[in-house]
Design a protein around this motif. Sequence first.
Motif, mmCIF file in Angstrom:
data_model
loop_
_atom_site.group_PDB
_atom_site.id
_atom_site.type_symbol
_atom_site.label_atom_id
_atom_site.label_comp_id
_atom_site.label_asym_id
_atom_site.label_seq_id
_atom_site.Cartn_x
_atom_site.Cartn_y
_atom_site.Cartn_z
ATOM 1 N N UNK A 48 0.852 -1.194 0.000
ATOM 2 C CA UNK A 48 0.000 0.000 0.000
ATOM 3 C C UNK A 48 0.885 1.240 0.000
ATOM 4 N N UNK A 49 0.479 2.222 -0.762
ATOM 5 C CA UNK A 49 1.210 3.487 -0.775
ATOM 6 C C UNK A 49 0.228 4.629 -0.992
ATOM 7 N N UNK A 50 0.712 5.840 -0.756
ATOM 8 C CA UNK A 50 -0.117 7.007 -1.010
ATOM 9 C C UNK A 50 0.684 8.063 -1.771
ATOM 10 N N UNK A 51 -0.032 8.786 -2.609
ATOM 11 C CA UNK A 51 0.519 9.948 -3.286
ATOM 12 C C UNK A 51 -0.402 11.107 -2.956
ATOM 13 N N UNK A 52 0.161 12.225 -2.503
ATOM 14 C CA UNK A 52 -0.683 13.339 -2.140
ATOM 15 C C UNK A 52 -0.301 14.578 -2.939
ATOM 16 N N UNK A 97 -5.924 6.071 -8.878
ATOM 17 C CA UNK A 97 -5.859 5.604 -7.482
ATOM 18 C C UNK A 97 -6.948 4.576 -7.193
ATOM 19 N N UNK A 98 -6.756 3.850 -6.097
ATOM 20 C CA UNK A 98 -7.774 2.903 -5.634
ATOM 21 C C UNK A 98 -8.762 3.564 -4.684
ATOM 22 N N UNK A 99 -8.368 4.676 -4.065
ATOM 23 C CA UNK A 99 -9.242 5.411 -3.151
ATOM 24 C C UNK A 99 -8.711 6.819 -2.989
ATOM 25 N N UNK A 100 -9.591 7.738 -2.536
ATOM 26 C CA UNK A 100 -9.224 9.140 -2.405
ATOM 27 C C UNK A 100 -9.741 9.727 -1.099
ATOM 28 N N UNK A 101 -8.947 10.620 -0.513
ATOM 29 C CA UNK A 101 -9.370 11.393 0.651
ATOM 30 C C UNK A 101 -9.178 12.866 0.316
ATOM 31 N N UNK A 102 -10.273 13.619 0.368
ATOM 32 C CA UNK A 102 -10.272 15.045 0.030
ATOM 33 C C UNK A 102 -10.417 15.861 1.303
ATOM 34 N N UNK A 103 -9.566 16.891 1.450
ATOM 35 C CA UNK A 103 -9.647 17.807 2.580
ATOM 36 C C UNK A 103 -9.537 19.220 2.037
ATOM 37 N N UNK A 139 -5.372 13.063 -1.120
ATOM 38 C CA UNK A 139 -4.568 11.857 -0.929
ATOM 39 C C UNK A 139 -5.101 10.774 -1.850
ATOM 40 N N UNK A 140 -4.216 10.202 -2.658
ATOM 41 C CA UNK A 140 -4.565 9.044 -3.471
ATOM 42 C C UNK A 140 -3.927 7.795 -2.887
ATOM 43 N N UNK A 141 -4.723 6.749 -2.684
ATOM 44 C CA UNK A 141 -4.237 5.495 -2.104
ATOM 45 C C UNK A 141 -4.145 4.416 -3.180
#
Length: 350
Positions: free
Chosen positions: A1-5, A23-29, A72-74
């Motif tokens: 698992x890794x993340x690119x932000x 990405x496989x998932x995203x977190x938006x802030x 954040x992209x996972x």
Amino acid sequence: MKQIYGQSASGNLRDAASSINNPDALILMTSADNFERHVNELSEMYKGVPSIGGIGISYAGTSATEGGVTLIGLYDVAACAGALEELSTMPVKYIKRLTDAISAVGASAGNSACFDFTTGCDGKLVTTLNTELDKRNIPLIGGTVDGPTISVNGYIYKDACAFLMLRNKTGKIRAYKENIYLPTGQRFVATKTVPENMTLVEVDGHPAARFYQDVLGISDEEVATQTFKNPFGRVYGQETYLISIKEITGTALNCYKQVNDMDILTLMELKDYKQIVKDSLDKMQQDLGRVSGIISVNCLFRYLLFQQEGYLNDYFREMNRYNSHAGLVGVGEHYCKQHINQTMCCIAFD
């Protein structure tokens, strides 16, 4: 698992997303002003990708943004996003969404976690989510956003929680909390409270505001900022969970966390936070061997304290030791079965 932000201080989502592909998932802030627009943009840019979003100060790498956007992209992760609605009245009505998400990603102990953003009702939410997470040994990490809305998969909700169920396809996920305060050793009893208002009325039979002031020798005006150095702590088994003080109301103390009659309390004091941060990172590396990324929620009061102490930039540089740290400044934090204050909680993965 890794993340690119990615991050844009000016609030340009496409700039923040420039390096995040497939990405496989995203977190938006993002900020309140840009929230609806960014949620809509995100769903157009990444069709079908599970995502959650929240409002607040965010950070990525070595910098924070108070009016911009962080994404954040996972990768190498199985993910499913969902919402628990009617948070203030009956969130359990939507619990099947969580159980379906757990099944969809094949979540299990050791390689999975649930990450959430909520609009409030933290105690009720944490209890509801843990009806399913706790019996599977899946940790919960998350926090309260600085606004009335959250997003899930391009839809905006009020009075709700957004959750992202994650399973690391290539290794482990671990949950951590960081407390930069230690108990003074004194213990007290909350003898009168109004839990629904998060009000502490009496401690050891004495008016709570006067009790707090007398123990610390401070004035009325100092109470709201003294919590930066001396919050209360709720003693729960071998753990102590922080309770931030909001303000004096009459002779009572309004808090940011629910306090109940007969809770065992202690006063906390600020310790060597720089060393504690280093120790936390060492622990993550010891547990995981290789830290690929950290997603965290830092309490607003920690953020303000570090800013006041001139440590904030050094803090972000230290947390980015493994070149992949991002997260949100929350107004309440969730760690496993507890709603907590003045704490950093995070998931770290290899």
